[in-house]
Design an enzyme around this catalytic site. Structure first.
Site, short mmCIF file in Angstrom:
data_model
loop_
_atom_site.label_atom_id
_atom_site.label_comp_id
_atom_site.label_asym_id
_atom_site.label_seq_id
_atom_site.Cartn_x
_atom_site.Cartn_y
_atom_site.Cartn_z
N GLU A 19 4.98 -13.11 -14.46
CA GLU A 19 4.55 -11.89 -13.74
C GLU A 19 3.70 -10.97 -14.61
OE1 GLU A 19 7.70 -10.16 -10.55
OE2 GLU A 19 8.46 -10.29 -12.58
N CYS A 70 0.85 -1.19 0.00
CA CYS A 70 0.00 0.00 0.00
C CYS A 70 0.89 1.25 0.00
CB CYS A 70 -0.93 0.08 1.21
SG CYS A 70 -1.97 -1.34 1.44
N GLU A 114 14.84 -16.40 -13.82
CA GLU A 114 14.41 -15.00 -13.89
C GLU A 114 13.57 -14.75 -15.16
OE1 GLU A 114 14.08 -12.63 -11.99
OE2 GLU A 114 14.00 -10.85 -13.23
N LYS A 142 5.18 -3.84 -6.01
CA LYS A 142 6.64 -3.75 -6.14
C LYS A 142 7.34 -3.89 -4.80
CE LYS A 142 10.23 -1.77 -8.71
NZ LYS A 142 10.44 -3.10 -9.28
N LYS A 188 9.77 -13.36 -15.12
CA LYS A 188 9.35 -12.15 -15.84
C LYS A 188 8.12 -12.44 -16.68
CE LYS A 188 10.81 -9.66 -14.28
NZ LYS A 188 11.70 -9.59 -13.18
N ASN A 229 -0.50 1.78 5.85
CA ASN A 229 0.24 0.77 5.09
C ASN A 229 0.82 -0.20 6.11
OD1 ASN A 229 3.59 0.88 3.71
ND2 ASN A 229 2.08 -0.70 3.51
N GLY A 230 0.46 -1.47 6.00
CA GLY A 230 1.00 -2.46 6.94
C GLY A 230 -0.08 -3.40 7.40
N HIS A 275 14.44 -34.98 -15.91
CA HIS A 275 13.87 -35.57 -14.70
C HIS A 275 12.45 -35.06 -14.45
CE1 HIS A 275 17.69 -37.40 -13.80
NE2 HIS A 275 18.28 -36.23 -13.99
N ARG A 317 3.04 0.29 -5.39
CA ARG A 317 2.95 -0.37 -4.10
C ARG A 317 1.64 -1.15 -3.93
NH1 ARG A 317 6.71 1.53 -0.71
NH2 ARG A 317 5.58 0.74 1.07
N TRP A 335 -2.90 -2.49 -1.55
CA TRP A 335 -2.67 -3.88 -1.93
C TRP A 335 -3.33 -4.69 -0.83
CZ3 TRP A 335 -0.15 -8.32 -0.10
CH2 TRP A 335 0.07 -9.31 -1.08
#
Ligand code: G6P
Length: 614
Positions: A494, A2, A487, A609, A491, A100-101, A510, A27, A74
């Site tokens: 996401e 947030c 990575e 983020k 990407k 925020n939290g 495997h 955020r 968020w």
């Protein structure tokens, strides 16, 4: 997560707060809201969705107030909805809060307040906190500032909050624990935000509240900072902001992500600037130099991080073990902190974090510090919580990264790790002067090679067209390029929401090989150095099962050319630095596929983020 923004001063608050919220949307963007204070009552507007939805909803709201607070969310407690959106008001509608939290003990507080007749309209922990403030103010007959302090002393969890009272339009109260909070100080005005970006064009004077501190921002008075626990006064540590407006704007690119991909020659250069002195045989990094013995005598180095930073950490493991021969372990911060790990004062724990605020990484570090380890930070955001907690560290000078999917921060982190590995290797004599010279010179050339790699953009865009409707992707790599495969897959998933898996190329047989058929695109990194022949065999295995091969190879490669369906040729470099080059086409591939699928690449669904909740 947030983002919170607040303003109090002589200007109209609405545009300042709304524009500030837009800058903080990285955020979280599940909902947005604003509360304006007319001097006797609040005007509240909030909605599920983005700040642009809020603007539409608030179109007819009276916007003349010079004091307001806003929030971009968020969701943690309660689904994204209008009701669960912030700001929240207390039952008597005299107090407003943005938060925020997470207040972890909100349930027992809610129970207590309910027994006293309070009612709750949302499912949020924040509504509990604002009512606790009202409760203390009314029952103890104390000022709002004192009531906030009382309430925060009851709260367990994490918070950055801003609070104001309807009847009092010249005061905002803020407090912080484990969530970031910046205060901008103008002439007869104050700005509050989760980071400094919302007020960068208005003032350069800023301060960051420390954990366990609160501040009263009152017009006509100097900022008053207190310790939440006992109300002792704290001297404000005001500093000059280095951030510029240009750094946080799109600069003509369609998306921040694309801008940030293209910034990499510069961001890598900035990260290395002044640190590599090839002819003197020196890597100049004060944080390492001042603590050299700690590193060279370490029984092991443990790298803790999350997400993309964890992938950078894996490359760091390859680099440090390969070049400096110091044992390295890489851990997900969220696992490390809860698995009762063995940590001693002989260990060095390195945290890698773009934001410097990731809750799990921060907690893992705190634990390592308590157990006596030397803790080192690799952060992008200056003065972030991790940067301030660590014993020493190195900043990546990548500049603000706004796209939620990390790109330039990743290559900056890998650049730092490359320099650390080189420095330690040189100092411990694990590489000769000649090898050092060779590698350091090669590292200096990376920005140029990244620049050249970016010229492949059009070709990669063409390749991307073929895979817009793909449902799955495999990414394979070996050695240094195994983390690059992870990575690359991250990407893609996401931002395009295509399922993708990264795997060590040899492990394919495997399990993942069972998935390969004529519909499966396989991105495989097959650069010349580093198990090349073995990767070529892996490509053959894929082809014999009719998989579609997109190969990232070294310029001039002939062998893979005959086998791959699509060939992406990148400039040659030393094996240990290949991730800095091979990661670029994978960033571009995911970007273009996501754009072609109509996805919001800068703000992918459900992500944020800066993850300041565990
Ligand atoms: C979130 C972001 C990722 C990032 C991760 C760790 O998941 O979306 O891009 O890699 O957090 O963040 P940090 O700021 O600690 O690097």
């Amino acid at each position: 997560m947030c983002g919170i923004v607040a303003y109090i001063g002589k200007n109209t608050a609405y545009p300042i707060v709304v524009n500030g919220l837009k800058r903080l949307e990285y955020r979280g963007y599940d909902s947005a809201g604003i509360v304006l204070n007319s001097g006797s009552s609040f005007t509240l507007s909030k909605t599920k969705g983005k700040v642009s939805d809020l603007e539409e909803k608030a179109e007819n709201v009276d916007k003349v107030s010079t004091i307001a607070m806003g929030h971009t969310r968020w969701a943690t407690h309660g689904v994204p909805s209008d009701t669960n959106s912030h700001p929240h008001l207390s039952n008597d509608e005299s107090i407003a809060i943005v938060h925020n939290g997470i207040i972890e003990n909100y349930e027992p507080i809610k129970k207590m307040l309910t027994s006293k007749g309070f009612q709750f309209h949302s499912e949020t922990d924040t509504e509990v906190l604002v009512n606790l403030i009202q409760y203390f103010r009314d029952t103890e007959k104390i000022s709002l500032t004192e009531a906030v302090r009382y309430a925060l002393n009851e709260a367990i969890g994490a918070y950055a909050i801003a609070v104001m009272e309807a009847e009092n339009s010249n005061k905002i109260i803020v407090g912080r624990l484990s969530s970031p909070l910046a205060i901008g100080i103008g002439k007869d005005e104050f700005y509050v935000a989760s980071d400094a970006s919302p007020f960068v064009e208005f003032t350069k004077e800023a301060l960051y509240l420390e954990d366990g501190e609160m501040a009263t921002l009152e017009l006509g008075k100097a900022i008053d900072i207190r310790k939440i626990v006992d109300n002792t006064k704290v001297i404000p540590a005001i500093q000059e902001l280095q951030l510029t407006l240009e750094q946080i704007e799109k600069g003509g690119y369609d998306h921040f992500m694309l801008k940030e991909i293209y910034e990499q020659p510069k961001s890598i250069m900035d990260t290395m600037r002044g640190r590599i002195l090839v002819n003197e045989g020196i890597i100049q990094m004060a944080g390492i130099w001042d603590n050299l013995e700690k590193f060279t005598n370490a029984s092991r180095i443990i790298i803790v991080s999350c997400g993309t930073s964890w992938h950078a950490g894996l490359i760091g493991e390859y680099l440090i073990e390969d070049l400096a021969r110091i044992p390295v372990e890489v851990e997900y911060a969220s696992e490390f902190r809860y698995r009762n790990p063995i940590i001693t004062d002989k260990d060095v724990v390195i945290a890698i974090s773009q934001s410097g605020e990731t809750a799990d990484t921060l907690a893992a570090l705190k634990m390592a510090k308590e157990k006596g380890a030397f803790i080192y930070g690799i952060c992008n955001v200056v003065d972030s919580s991790i940067a301030r907690l660590t014993d020493a560290g190195s900043y990546t000078h990548a500049g603000p990264e706004i796209g939620v999917a990390s790109t330039k921060a990743f290559t900056a982190q890998v650049s730092i790790l490359s320099m650390i590995a080189l420095k330690l290797a040189k100092h411990t004599g694990k590489i000769s002067n000649q090898q050092f010279h060779l590698l350091a010179s090669e590292l200096e050339l990376i920005p140029e090679k990244v620049e050249k790699t970016l010229k492949l953009d059009e070709q990669i865009k063409e390749i991307s067209k073929k895979f817009v409707n793909a449902t799955n992707f495999l990414y394979l790599g070996r050695g240094y390029n195994f983390p690059v495969a992870l990575e690359g897959a991250l990407k893609l998933k996401e931002i395009s929401y295509i399922h993708a898996e990264g795997y060590p190329a040899a492990e394919m047989k495997h399990g993942p090989i069972a998935l390969i058929d004529e519909n499966m695109p396989v991105v495989i990194i097959a650069t010349k150095k580093g198990h090349y022949e073995k990767v070529v065999s892996n490509i053959q295995e894929i082809k014999s099962r009719k998989g579609i091969v997109i190969a990232v190879v070294t310029e001039g490669d002939e062998q893979v050319k005959g086998m791959a369906d699509y060939l992406i040729e990148v400039p040659e470099t030393s094996e240990c630095f290949t991730p800095l080059v091979t990661s670029i086409p994978l960033q571009l591939l995911s970007y273009h596929i996501a754009v072609m699928r109509g996805a919001n690449v800068d703000q992918p669904r459900n992500l944020a983020k800066s993850v300041t909740v565990e």
